[in-house]
Design a protein around this motif. Structure first.
Motif, PDB file in Angstrom:
ATOM      1  N   ILE A 116      41.552  44.733  44.810  1.00  0.00           N
ATOM      2  CA  ILE A 116      41.359  45.943  45.797  1.00  0.00           C
ATOM      3  C   ILE A 116      42.325  46.283  46.797  1.00  0.00           C
ATOM      4  O   ILE A 116      42.783  47.550  47.087  1.00  0.00           O
ATOM      5  CB  ILE A 116      39.962  45.697  46.292  1.00  0.00           C
ATOM      6  N   PHE A 117      42.431  45.054  47.634  1.00  0.00           N
ATOM      7  CA  PHE A 117      43.621  45.203  48.401  1.00  0.00           C
ATOM      8  C   PHE A 117      44.292  44.039  48.400  1.00  0.00           C
ATOM      9  O   PHE A 117      43.963  43.017  48.050  1.00  0.00           O
ATOM     10  CB  PHE A 117      42.940  45.339  49.965  1.00  0.00           C
ATOM     11  N   HIS A 118      45.708  44.049  49.174  1.00  0.00           N
ATOM     12  CA  HIS A 118      46.593  42.766  49.346  1.00  0.00           C
ATOM     13  C   HIS A 118      47.024  42.170  48.362  1.00  0.00           C
ATOM     14  O   HIS A 118      47.039  40.993  48.327  1.00  0.00           O
ATOM     15  CB  HIS A 118      45.657  41.957  50.431  1.00  0.00           C
ATOM     16  N   ASP A 119      47.122  42.600  47.152  1.00  0.00           N
ATOM     17  CA  ASP A 119      47.796  42.196  45.941  1.00  0.00           C
ATOM     18  C   ASP A 119      47.209  40.979  45.302  1.00  0.00           C
ATOM     19  O   ASP A 119      47.742  40.006  45.104  1.00  0.00           O
ATOM     20  CB  ASP A 119      49.050  41.644  46.189  1.00  0.00           C
ATOM     21  N   ILE A 120      45.778  41.094  45.263  1.00  0.00           N
ATOM     22  CA  ILE A 120      45.145  39.774  44.759  1.00  0.00           C
ATOM     23  C   ILE A 120      45.032  39.759  43.419  1.00  0.00           C
ATOM     24  O   ILE A 120      44.963  40.837  42.678  1.00  0.00           O
ATOM     25  CB  ILE A 120      43.319  39.990  45.244  1.00  0.00           C
ATOM     26  N   ALA A 121      45.329  38.483  42.915  1.00  0.00           N
ATOM     27  CA  ALA A 121      45.344  38.232  41.290  1.00  0.00           C
ATOM     28  C   ALA A 121      45.062  36.757  41.162  1.00  0.00           C
ATOM     29  O   ALA A 121      45.545  36.257  42.023  1.00  0.00           O
ATOM     30  CB  ALA A 121      46.579  38.771  40.666  1.00  0.00           C
ATOM     31  N   GLY A 122      44.712  36.792  39.759  1.00  0.00           N
ATOM     32  CA  GLY A 122      44.572  35.201  39.326  1.00  0.00           C
ATOM     33  C   GLY A 122      43.391  35.175  38.303  1.00  0.00           C
ATOM     34  O   GLY A 122      42.630  36.026  38.163  1.00  0.00           O
ATOM     35  N   GLU A 123      43.565  33.921  37.524  1.00  0.00           N
ATOM     36  CA  GLU A 123      42.282  33.624  36.660  1.00  0.00           C
ATOM     37  C   GLU A 123      41.542  32.485  37.032  1.00  0.00           C
ATOM     38  O   GLU A 123      42.069  31.467  37.629  1.00  0.00           O
ATOM     39  CB  GLU A 123      42.949  33.361  35.386  1.00  0.00           C
ATOM     40  N   VAL A 124      40.248  32.572  37.033  1.00  0.00           N
ATOM     41  CA  VAL A 124      39.400  31.432  37.335  1.00  0.00           C
ATOM     42  C   VAL A 124      38.885  30.654  36.256  1.00  0.00           C
ATOM     43  O   VAL A 124      38.218  31.224  35.238  1.00  0.00           O
ATOM     44  CB  VAL A 124      38.291  32.097  38.085  1.00  0.00           C
ATOM     45  N   TYR A 125      38.853  29.614  36.155  1.00  0.00           N
ATOM     46  CA  TYR A 125      38.290  28.350  35.375  1.00  0.00           C
ATOM     47  C   TYR A 125      37.480  27.390  36.070  1.00  0.00           C
ATOM     48  O   TYR A 125      37.636  27.149  37.263  1.00  0.00           O
ATOM     49  CB  TYR A 125      39.313  27.767  34.825  1.00  0.00           C
ATOM     50  N   ALA A 126      36.503  27.039  35.377  1.00  0.00           N
ATOM     51  CA  ALA A 126      35.536  25.757  35.851  1.00  0.00           C
ATOM     52  C   ALA A 126      36.212  24.617  35.185  1.00  0.00           C
ATOM     53  O   ALA A 126      36.614  24.508  34.009  1.00  0.00           O
ATOM     54  CB  ALA A 126      34.228  25.891  35.063  1.00  0.00           C
ATOM     55  N   VAL A 127      36.465  23.563  36.086  1.00  0.00           N
ATOM     56  CA  VAL A 127      37.143  22.435  35.380  1.00  0.00           C
ATOM     57  C   VAL A 127      36.109  21.269  35.652  1.00  0.00           C
ATOM     58  O   VAL A 127      36.531  20.023  35.359  1.00  0.00           O
ATOM     59  CB  VAL A 127      38.284  21.979  36.429  1.00  0.00           C
ATOM     60  N   SER A 128      35.164  21.351  36.452  1.00  0.00           N
ATOM     61  CA  SER A 128      33.712  20.325  36.463  1.00  0.00           C
ATOM     62  C   SER A 128      32.896  21.275  37.029  1.00  0.00           C
ATOM     63  O   SER A 128      32.733  22.431  36.930  1.00  0.00           O
ATOM     64  CB  SER A 128      34.204  19.179  37.427  1.00  0.00           C
TER      65      SER A 128
END
Length: 221
Positions: free
Chosen positions: A109-121
């Motif tokens: 939405i603002f400030h170039d946020i990006a990334g993928e979220v995973y559960a590791v535990s």
């Protein structure tokens, strides 16, 4: 690049000089500029206005100095498997590789946020390739158990996920919550949930600016 060097120069000489083998088995003595966890701690110290918090971080960094002072070396958490080799040599079991279950992808939405979220535990999230320009004055990770994104009218029950994780669980109004620095997508981020909460409880994760009650970007689960 100059932040960590300037802060390290200001650290007083320790009464007990550490040597290059003074690190834990899970750490390696490396140039401070190459140790991301220490650099993030120093960035947090620079950003905070809390004198006690700043002093705590500086003392922590001082405790990690190794080798000759002129070499500007630091005991850095080992990410290259050296610690695991030491464990095997000591007859300890090698830790299992964490599972990775895809949870969602950040919408900017603002400030170039990006990334993928995973559960590791059950109590940890992994964010891969995270980006953020670091321009928010009071931004941190906020998670929720209702809806699909944060509600600026009500943050009751929302969960602060501090980064870097220093073992402290913060309430929403706590002024000591670490403020997020800039991220350029070249490293992964681990977020640890508070006790009693699991990844299955979460519906979304946001980069949230508390000062302006603005959602910079979020991932819906």
């Amino acid at each position: 690049m100059y932040l960590q060097l300037s802060l390290l120069v200001c650290l007083p000489i320790l009464s007990l000089q550490l040597t290059s083998d003074g690190c834990d088995t899970s750490e390696t003595c490396v140039p401070i500029r190459t140790c991301d966890p220490i650099i993030e701690e120093l960035q947090t110290a620079k950003a905070t206005t809390n004198k006690d918090k700043k002093r705590e971080i500086v003392n922590y960094v001082k405790s990690k100095i190794c080798g000759a002072r002129k070499d500007r070396l630091i005991c850095c958490p080992d990410e290259n498997g050296v610690g695991q080799v030491n464990q095997q040599q000591q007859g300890q079991a090698q830790p299992q590789q964490p599972r990775e279950e895809f949870m969602g992808e950040f919408v900017n939405i603002f400030h170039d946020i990006a990334g993928e979220v995973y559960a590791v535990s059950d109590n940890q999230l992994l964010i891969k390739d995270f980006t953020y320009d670091g321009e928010g004055p009071d931004a941190f990770f906020l998670a929720g158990r209702d809806g699909n994104k944060p509600n600026p009218r009500s943050t009751n029950g929302d969960i602060v996920l501090a980064y870097p994780d220093n073992g402290v669980e913060y309430e929403y109004l706590d002024t000591n919550i670490p403020i997020l620095p800039r991220f350029n997508g070249n490293k992964d981020i681990i977020l640890t949930l508070p006790k009693g909460i699991t990844v299955n409880d979460l519906k979304w994760l946001s980069v949230w600016c508390r000062d302006y009650k603005v959602n910079f970007g979020h991932a819906a689960f």
